[in-house]
Design a protein around this motif. Structure first.
Motif, short mmCIF file in Angstrom:
data_model
loop_
_atom_site.label_atom_id
_atom_site.label_comp_id
_atom_site.label_asym_id
_atom_site.label_seq_id
_atom_site.Cartn_x
_atom_site.Cartn_y
_atom_site.Cartn_z
N ASN A 51 -1.69 1.91 5.56
CA ASN A 51 -1.21 1.10 4.60
C ASN A 51 -1.95 0.76 3.26
OD1 ASN A 51 0.97 -0.06 6.19
ND2 ASN A 51 0.00 -1.81 6.76
N ILE B 179 1.60 -8.80 2.36
CA ILE B 179 1.82 -7.74 3.41
C ILE B 179 2.88 -8.78 4.43
CG2 ILE B 179 1.69 -6.28 5.20
CD1 ILE B 179 -1.12 -5.59 4.06
N GLU C 84 -1.75 -5.98 13.14
CA GLU C 84 -1.84 -5.53 11.74
C GLU C 84 -3.20 -6.30 11.33
OE1 GLU C 84 1.88 -6.12 10.83
OE2 GLU C 84 2.18 -3.94 10.05
N LEU D 182 3.96 -5.36 -0.04
CA LEU D 182 4.16 -4.35 0.86
C LEU D 182 5.15 -5.03 1.88
CD1 LEU D 182 3.72 -1.37 1.97
CD2 LEU D 182 1.70 -2.31 2.97
N PRO E 41 6.21 -3.18 5.27
CA PRO E 41 6.02 -1.85 6.30
C PRO E 41 7.26 -1.89 7.40
CG PRO E 41 4.01 -3.00 6.33
CD PRO E 41 4.94 -3.98 5.57
N ASN F 271 4.78 4.40 8.19
CA ASN F 271 4.90 4.62 6.66
C ASN F 271 5.35 6.10 6.21
OD1 ASN F 271 3.94 1.90 6.33
ND2 ASN F 271 1.90 2.37 6.53
#
Length: 260
Positions: A45, A79, A86, A168, A170, A250
């Motif tokens: 990440n 995120i 995470e 971000l 993901p 990713n």
């Protein structure tokens, strides 16, 4: 190891060539695929964001990034769609401070309906104190349980006190019919806020489908869907998955900012 100057490695090979001594792994074991895959997946990440911010900064367009990433003193990352997994092993997020010697503050907000709601979770604070954070840089991690567009609309939300440098998402699967209605208000809010938005995919087809949908919604593309040099290296088997049995964290990404 802290880098004395800004560093933006081009791929995992360059990263490991310089940083492998940071990991307490015998040389012989480091050459084994499971070891490098474990490390790469943990840092994917943040290395993906470092790569993208460096690319955008090189364009010298302050409409894209208001400040050259090399000179940034504060980095705020949101995120979205995260899970409690995470927020574990916070050292993976500290690593980014070591590439950016001008950073004095890095703040990361995890947002998702599957997160345990804790604005500043105690175990993370304690774990961060044990990490070798670069001297002169403060790192703060926060978790917010719920949907981004709903939380940020709340009065006094910590999400809104500092605008994000980058957002971000993901593997959001925005194009998937079962997630479109959940994601659209958040995506449209971020388009209005005109901040860089990174969406990753488990394969290039997912990024292409997400990209096509966001373009229909009027988002402005900064980086076309492409393979990620900092994808995870651990193959995950999913026989029921479309476009291949194996996927990687990713594996691809695309980047948007604002509205056309």
């Amino acid at each position: 190891t802290d880098c004395p100057e800004y560093w933006n490695p081009k791929d995992w090979m360059e990263y490991f060539a310089k940083k492998r001594s940071d990991y307490e792994v015998p040389e012989a074991m480091f050459n084994l695929a499971p070891v490098t895959a474990f490390i790469a997946d943990a840092h994917s990440n943040m290395l993906t964001l470092q790569h993208i911010l460096g690319d955008l900064s090189e364009r010298n367009d302050r409409n894209i990034l208001p400040e050259d990433v090399k000179n940034m003193s504060r980095l705020v990352i949101h995120i979205l769609g995260g899970t409690d997994a995470e927020t574990s092993r916070p050292g993976r997020y500290v690593e980014m401070t070591r590439f950016n010697p001008n950073l004095t503050e890095m703040e990361i907000h995890f947002v998702g309906p599957e997160l345990v709601d804790a604005n500043s979770f105690e175990n993370i604070d304690e774990a961060l104190r044990m990490e070798k954070i670069r001297s002169g840089c403060q790192v703060k991690l926060y978790a917010h349980c719920g949907l981004y567009h709903e939380i940020i609309a709340q009065t006094g939300s910590e999400l809104s006190h500092l605008p994000p440098t980058v957002v971000l998402c993901p593997h959001p699967g925005v194009h998937d019919a079962q997630y479109i209605d959940m994601w659209r208000p958040t995506i449209e809010y971020l388009m209005e806020q005109n901040v860089p938005l990174v969406l990753t995919g488990c394969n290039i087809r997912e990024s292409q489908d997400d990209s096509a949908l966001l373009r229909r919604w009027g988002a402005t593309m900064l980086m076309e869907p492409r393979c990620n040099p900092f994808r995870g290296l651990w193959p995950t088997l999913d026989p029921g998955r479309e476009f291949g049995d194996y996927y990687y964290a990713n594996a691809s990404f695309c980047v948007f900012k604002g509205k056309e």
